[in-house]
Design an enzyme around this catalytic site. Structure first.
Site, PDB file in Angstrom:
ATOM      1  N   PRO A  84      28.434  56.009  18.990  1.00  0.00           N
ATOM      2  CA  PRO A  84      28.046  56.049  17.760  1.00  0.00           C
ATOM      3  C   PRO A  84      27.522  54.698  17.276  1.00  0.00           C
ATOM      4  O   PRO A  84      28.130  53.413  17.947  1.00  0.00           O
ATOM      5  CB  PRO A  84      29.293  56.378  16.975  1.00  0.00           C
ATOM      6  N   ARG A  95      47.288  38.968  26.345  1.00  0.00           N
ATOM      7  CA  ARG A  95      48.013  37.876  27.202  1.00  0.00           C
ATOM      8  C   ARG A  95      48.888  38.841  28.628  1.00  0.00           C
ATOM      9  O   ARG A  95      49.224  39.857  27.954  1.00  0.00           O
ATOM     10  CB  ARG A  95      49.078  37.056  26.538  1.00  0.00           C
ATOM     11  N   LEU A  96      49.033  38.442  29.557  1.00  0.00           N
ATOM     12  CA  LEU A  96      49.522  39.241  30.519  1.00  0.00           C
ATOM     13  C   LEU A  96      49.943  37.940  31.638  1.00  0.00           C
ATOM     14  O   LEU A  96      49.318  37.028  32.048  1.00  0.00           O
ATOM     15  CB  LEU A  96      48.804  40.160  31.341  1.00  0.00           C
ATOM     16  N   VAL A  98      53.302  36.386  34.448  1.00  0.00           N
ATOM     17  CA  VAL A  98      54.338  36.683  35.338  1.00  0.00           C
ATOM     18  C   VAL A  98      55.007  35.184  35.682  1.00  0.00           C
ATOM     19  O   VAL A  98      54.426  34.264  36.010  1.00  0.00           O
ATOM     20  CB  VAL A  98      53.809  37.305  36.739  1.00  0.00           C
ATOM     21  N   GLY A 104      53.536  37.374  43.144  1.00  0.00           N
ATOM     22  CA  GLY A 104      53.354  37.999  44.462  1.00  0.00           C
ATOM     23  C   GLY A 104      53.899  38.960  44.822  1.00  0.00           C
ATOM     24  O   GLY A 104      54.175  39.455  45.936  1.00  0.00           O
ATOM     25  N   GLY A 106      53.864  42.092  42.746  1.00  0.00           N
ATOM     26  CA  GLY A 106      53.262  43.156  41.993  1.00  0.00           C
ATOM     27  C   GLY A 106      53.660  43.261  40.638  1.00  0.00           C
ATOM     28  O   GLY A 106      53.380  44.581  40.157  1.00  0.00           O
ATOM     29  N   GLY A 108      52.300  41.779  38.057  1.00  0.00           N
ATOM     30  CA  GLY A 108      51.357  42.056  37.150  1.00  0.00           C
ATOM     31  C   GLY A 108      50.585  43.270  37.196  1.00  0.00           C
ATOM     32  O   GLY A 108      50.292  43.758  35.903  1.00  0.00           O
ATOM     33  N   GLU A 139      41.035  33.639  38.351  1.00  0.00           N
ATOM     34  CA  GLU A 139      42.091  34.509  39.253  1.00  0.00           C
ATOM     35  C   GLU A 139      42.583  35.623  38.386  1.00  0.00           C
ATOM     36  O   GLU A 139      42.567  36.670  38.936  1.00  0.00           O
ATOM     37  CB  GLU A 139      43.242  33.498  39.615  1.00  0.00           C
ATOM     38  N   TYR A 144      41.699  41.604  37.151  1.00  0.00           N
ATOM     39  CA  TYR A 144      41.447  42.461  36.247  1.00  0.00           C
ATOM     40  C   TYR A 144      40.038  43.479  36.850  1.00  0.00           C
ATOM     41  O   TYR A 144      40.365  44.772  36.816  1.00  0.00           O
ATOM     42  CB  TYR A 144      41.151  42.114  34.880  1.00  0.00           C
TER      43      TYR A 144
END
Length: 166
Positions: A84, A95-96, A98, A104, A106, A108, A139, A144
């Protein structure tokens, strides 16, 4: 590091030790320590943390989730012409991060997966076309893109993933 079954993802609350969190990106560390609670109170963002089932206070990682609208002009033309002619609703993982002690392993991927699952669950009740992420650096952008995210036109490191992908 614990296995995935030993991890708990829950909303940020008072008992979590935010001051000890260190991901090596100062703006992400500062956000959790100084701004996250304010954003939650103002209802502009939700913050979810991952912790070990055995340690209720230590934050191994976190992500934020909120909403936004995507203007059609920033979507690839192939996609935009099928939608539409008004802004499209989306969920934003703003934001994400670790903790360096958990990088290292997993975490994330687990956090991103949880954000997607939460968004899919909500999308049964309200319209959400895509998930949008803000990659803080190359990085993160590469991370992503490994999961199918693509660039929004002229939006720098902002990427999106249509929910119809699931």
């Amino acid at each position: 590091m614990s296995s995935e079954s030993d991890l708990v993802i829950e909303p940020l609350n008072r008992h979590h030790r935010k001051a000890a969190f260190l991901c090596s990106i100062e703006s992400l560390d500062r956000y959790l320590k100084r701004q996250a609670n304010q954003d939650i109170k103002r209802r502009v963002s939700r913050v979810f943390v991952v912790r070990d089932r055995q340690d209720e206070k230590r934050v191994l990682g976190y992500y934020t989730l909120s909403t936004l609208s995507i203007d059609l002009s920033v979507l690839p033309e192939k996609i935009a012409k099928k939608l539409p002619k008004h802004p499209i609703p989306a969920a934003l993982v703003g934001r994400l991060a670790v903790d360096v002690s958990a990088q290292g392993h997993g975490i994330g991927k687990i956090l991103l997966s949880n954000a997607i699952k939460r968004t899919l669950a909500v999308s049964d009740e309200i319209a959400i076309y895509a998930i949008v992420v803000d990659a803080i650096n190359e990085e993160a952008e590469s991370f992503y893109m490994r999961y199918g995210f693509a660039h929004l036109a002229s939006e720098g490191k902002r990427l999106f993933l249509p929910l119809k992908s699931f």
